[in-house]
Design a protein around this motif. Sequence first.
Motif, PDB file in Angstrom:
ATOM      1  N   LEU A 134      -6.412   3.056   3.711  1.00  0.00           N
ATOM      2  CA  LEU A 134      -5.331   2.926   2.727  1.00  0.00           C
ATOM      3  C   LEU A 134      -5.817   2.204   1.476  1.00  0.00           C
ATOM      4  CD1 LEU A 134      -2.475   2.046   5.233  1.00  0.00           C
ATOM      5  CD2 LEU A 134      -2.628   4.133   3.858  1.00  0.00           C
ATOM      6  N   ALA A 135      -6.681   1.202   1.666  1.00  0.00           N
ATOM      7  CA  ALA A 135      -7.218   0.470   0.515  1.00  0.00           C
ATOM      8  C   ALA A 135      -8.078   1.393  -0.359  1.00  0.00           C
ATOM      9  CB  ALA A 135      -8.031  -0.727   0.999  1.00  0.00           C
ATOM     10  N   ALA A 136      -8.867   2.255   0.269  1.00  0.00           N
ATOM     11  CA  ALA A 136      -9.687   3.192  -0.498  1.00  0.00           C
ATOM     12  C   ALA A 136      -8.817   4.188  -1.248  1.00  0.00           C
ATOM     13  CB  ALA A 136     -10.642   3.932   0.444  1.00  0.00           C
ATOM     14  N   GLN A 137      -7.764   4.655  -0.593  1.00  0.00           N
ATOM     15  CA  GLN A 137      -6.859   5.600  -1.245  1.00  0.00           C
ATOM     16  C   GLN A 137      -6.184   4.952  -2.454  1.00  0.00           C
ATOM     17  OE1 GLN A 137      -6.257   9.031  -0.280  1.00  0.00           O
ATOM     18  NE2 GLN A 137      -5.490   8.889  -2.377  1.00  0.00           N
ATOM     19  N   LEU A 138      -5.724   3.727  -2.317  1.00  0.00           N
ATOM     20  CA  LEU A 138      -5.068   3.025  -3.429  1.00  0.00           C
ATOM     21  C   LEU A 138      -6.051   2.707  -4.543  1.00  0.00           C
ATOM     22  CD1 LEU A 138      -2.828   0.587  -1.351  1.00  0.00           C
ATOM     23  CD2 LEU A 138      -2.010   2.401  -2.869  1.00  0.00           C
ATOM     24  N   ILE A 185      -7.524  -4.606  -0.104  1.00  0.00           N
ATOM     25  CA  ILE A 185      -7.225  -4.796   1.320  1.00  0.00           C
ATOM     26  C   ILE A 185      -6.068  -5.754   1.576  1.00  0.00           C
ATOM     27  CG2 ILE A 185      -8.133  -5.804   3.457  1.00  0.00           C
ATOM     28  CD1 ILE A 185     -10.745  -4.326   2.926  1.00  0.00           C
ATOM     29  N   ASN A 186      -6.096  -6.942   1.000  1.00  0.00           N
ATOM     30  CA  ASN A 186      -4.987  -7.873   1.230  1.00  0.00           C
ATOM     31  C   ASN A 186      -3.668  -7.288   0.753  1.00  0.00           C
ATOM     32  OD1 ASN A 186      -6.746  -9.725   2.307  1.00  0.00           O
ATOM     33  ND2 ASN A 186      -6.836 -11.028   0.495  1.00  0.00           N
ATOM     34  N   GLY A 187      -3.719  -6.615  -0.407  1.00  0.00           N
ATOM     35  CA  GLY A 187      -2.505  -6.045  -0.984  1.00  0.00           C
ATOM     36  C   GLY A 187      -1.899  -4.933  -0.154  1.00  0.00           C
ATOM     37  N   VAL A 188      -2.722  -4.242   0.643  1.00  0.00           N
ATOM     38  CA  VAL A 188      -2.196  -3.195   1.520  1.00  0.00           C
ATOM     39  C   VAL A 188      -1.174  -3.779   2.494  1.00  0.00           C
ATOM     40  CG1 VAL A 188      -2.818  -1.675   3.456  1.00  0.00           C
ATOM     41  CG2 VAL A 188      -4.192  -1.662   1.378  1.00  0.00           C
ATOM     42  N   ALA A 213       0.592   6.217  -0.637  1.00  0.00           N
ATOM     43  CA  ALA A 213      -0.561   5.708  -1.384  1.00  0.00           C
ATOM     44  C   ALA A 213      -1.111   6.755  -2.344  1.00  0.00           C
ATOM     45  CB  ALA A 213      -1.643   5.263  -0.405  1.00  0.00           C
ATOM     46  N   ARG A 214      -1.063   8.005  -1.955  1.00  0.00           N
ATOM     47  CA  ARG A 214      -1.584   9.072  -2.825  1.00  0.00           C
ATOM     48  C   ARG A 214      -0.779   9.198  -4.110  1.00  0.00           C
ATOM     49  NH1 ARG A 214      -1.734  12.232   2.260  1.00  0.00           N
ATOM     50  NH2 ARG A 214      -3.852  11.971   3.100  1.00  0.00           N
ATOM     51  N   THR A 215       0.473   8.771  -4.101  1.00  0.00           N
ATOM     52  CA  THR A 215       1.293   8.847  -5.315  1.00  0.00           C
ATOM     53  C   THR A 215       1.015   7.692  -6.270  1.00  0.00           C
ATOM     54  OG1 THR A 215       3.152   7.557  -4.404  1.00  0.00           O
ATOM     55  CG2 THR A 215       3.122   9.933  -3.966  1.00  0.00           C
ATOM     56  N   GLY A 216       0.103   6.789  -5.870  1.00  0.00           N
ATOM     57  CA  GLY A 216      -0.180   5.628  -6.709  1.00  0.00           C
ATOM     58  C   GLY A 216       0.853   4.529  -6.565  1.00  0.00           C
ATOM     59  N   THR A 217       1.556   4.510  -5.440  1.00  0.00           N
ATOM     60  CA  THR A 217       2.578   3.494  -5.179  1.00  0.00           C
ATOM     61  C   THR A 217       2.020   2.423  -4.249  1.00  0.00           C
ATOM     62  OG1 THR A 217       4.323   5.156  -5.377  1.00  0.00           O
ATOM     63  CG2 THR A 217       4.899   3.100  -4.255  1.00  0.00           C
ATOM     64  N   ASP A 218       2.204   1.173  -4.615  1.00  0.00           N
ATOM     65  CA  ASP A 218       1.740   0.077  -3.771  1.00  0.00           C
ATOM     66  C   ASP A 218       2.506   0.098  -2.446  1.00  0.00           C
ATOM     67  OD1 ASP A 218       0.352  -2.150  -2.957  1.00  0.00           O
ATOM     68  OD2 ASP A 218       1.623  -3.583  -4.026  1.00  0.00           O
ATOM     69  N   GLU A 251       3.165  -1.751   1.686  1.00  0.00           N
ATOM     70  CA  GLU A 251       3.059  -2.890   2.594  1.00  0.00           C
ATOM     71  C   GLU A 251       2.951  -2.312   3.997  1.00  0.00           C
ATOM     72  OE1 GLU A 251       5.307  -6.885   2.397  1.00  0.00           O
ATOM     73  OE2 GLU A 251       6.399  -5.717   3.902  1.00  0.00           O
ATOM     74  N   TYR A 252       1.733  -2.229   4.484  1.00  0.00           N
ATOM     75  CA  TYR A 252       1.480  -1.608   5.790  1.00  0.00           C
ATOM     76  C   TYR A 252       1.884  -2.547   6.919  1.00  0.00           C
ATOM     77  CZ  TYR A 252      -1.258   0.166   9.773  1.00  0.00           C
ATOM     78  OH  TYR A 252      -1.664   0.618  11.010  1.00  0.00           O
ATOM     79  N   ARG A 253       2.706  -2.039   7.818  1.00  0.00           N
ATOM     80  CA  ARG A 253       3.040  -2.725   9.054  1.00  0.00           C
ATOM     81  C   ARG A 253       2.686  -1.775  10.186  1.00  0.00           C
ATOM     82  NH1 ARG A 253       2.578  -6.261   6.499  1.00  0.00           N
ATOM     83  NH2 ARG A 253       3.963  -7.969   5.904  1.00  0.00           N
ATOM     84  N   GLY A 254       1.578  -2.071  10.832  1.00  0.00           N
ATOM     85  CA  GLY A 254       1.068  -1.164  11.827  1.00  0.00           C
ATOM     86  C   GLY A 254       1.343  -1.601  13.245  1.00  0.00           C
ATOM     87  N   VAL A 255       0.306  -1.694  14.049  1.00  0.00           N
ATOM     88  CA  VAL A 255       0.446  -2.008  15.466  1.00  0.00           C
ATOM     89  C   VAL A 255       0.283  -3.503  15.704  1.00  0.00           C
ATOM     90  CG1 VAL A 255      -0.306  -1.419  17.794  1.00  0.00           C
ATOM     91  CG2 VAL A 255      -0.502   0.275  15.965  1.00  0.00           C
ATOM     92  N   SER A 256      -0.837  -4.073  15.293  1.00  0.00           N
ATOM     93  CA  SER A 256      -1.026  -5.527  15.440  1.00  0.00           C
ATOM     94  C   SER A 256      -0.464  -6.274  14.234  1.00  0.00           C
ATOM     95  CB  SER A 256      -2.510  -5.859  15.629  1.00  0.00           C
ATOM     96  OG  SER A 256      -3.260  -5.569  14.456  1.00  0.00           O
TER      97      SER A 256
END
Length: 450
Positions: free
Chosen positions: A107-111, A124-127, A144-149, A151-156
């Motif tokens: 996601l960081a690379a995409q952003l 990375i922190n901003g993701v 992320a592909r749209t250029g929108t910031d 806030e990832y909430r995943g599994v851990s």
Amino acid sequence: MLVRRGSRNAGLAACAALLFATTACGSDEGKQSAASPVRLYGTDGNMQNSFVKEFDGQTKLLDGMKGTIPLTPLSEDFKDRVTSQDPGLTDFLYSAEVYDAIAVSALAAQLAGSTAPAEIAKQINGVTTGGERCDSIKACLPIARTGTDIEYRGVSLNRGGFTEAGEPSTASYATMHFGEQAKLEDGKTEFVGAGDESAASTQAPPAPKKQVGGKTDRRDGSPLKIGGLLPQTGDLSLAYPPMAAGAKLAMREINDAGGVLGEPAIWVDGDDGTNPDVAKATVAEHVAAGVHVIIGAGASGVSRAVLPDVVAAGLVLFSPSNTDAGLTTIDDQGRYFRTAPSDILQGRALADVIMRDGPQKIAIVARKDSYGEGLQGNVRAELERAGIAADRLKLLTYDPPAKPDSPPVDFSSGAQEIKQFGADAVLVIGFGESAQVIKALDSAGVQIRH
């Protein structure tokens, strides 16, 4: 939240309840006999079903052992998905942290609109903070592909985001128990939270870049290459299967969701050997292969050893399992991140688990490296804060095998020290090799409580 304030009183009450069965709770009168049963405790390096393999015909020694591991309550959906990558899994430790480390990197690379490691690191922190909240790779990548910031909430990472040091601001720990069949009893697992969401970074990342259409533009450095630096071999190899399954799942789901920057992301496998020399050789191979982000190492001490090489090569090192508290302040030039929580938090959880049983004399045995000695110091500080006097604590360390073919750990003299000390609780901080510590206690005639 962790139970700490009343822990000392609870310990004294437990001791009083055993007054007539064992010894008194006074000063000299409270010294326990060397024959008193000893409770065994462990940590994330050995509280796994795979640890049983280190005991051959002595698996009975594990019955009743308990300890803590960094673990978020995992959904059945995630367990099913990760098990689909390895149907033989017996543990899930660090599978979610590996999954999230790879997801955040993608996601960081995409952003960033680039695979340049320096640009990925800035995102990375901003993701994990601010932006539009999303809770899966499938949901987050299109945003992320749209250029929108985002806030990832995943599994851990399901509560707080990363701190400015690039690590979780909050964590969840599980208290695990080995049952009579030398298998972890899921029904006894308890979860406790730690950390503070307000510690998450408030620093805004660079403005995200919009991907133009679905076409590949190789000027962005794509495809994204992610290298593994996980413990396929060595003392921590017992933790490798769930880590590998988490990595496979993340890579599959990233590419099923359209990949990164218009290209499928690429996984380049690699072993850290639970050994600095092996890990350094793998890092060199990753540099030659054009890897952008390295996922690992497994052990904190190995990451410390390879980090200068990673920084010199201009790459990102992202560990799913490093817990050494000292890594928070290491000079990493903004290139080191982790999804595992600091051992400052695990030290509190472990002390709480031990104090619930009301021990009077505690021995803490640790492998001699940054993980073992760091966690040992954190647990000791928390136990003393809970009211355990310094003369009721005994700290011992051992040298882990330097190479796979090195002789096994010889802890016979340390076991005799613990027997003479009269400990009624022993915390063993180590990896697969720590089985030798428990076997040595048994050989020395230390009665282990089952």
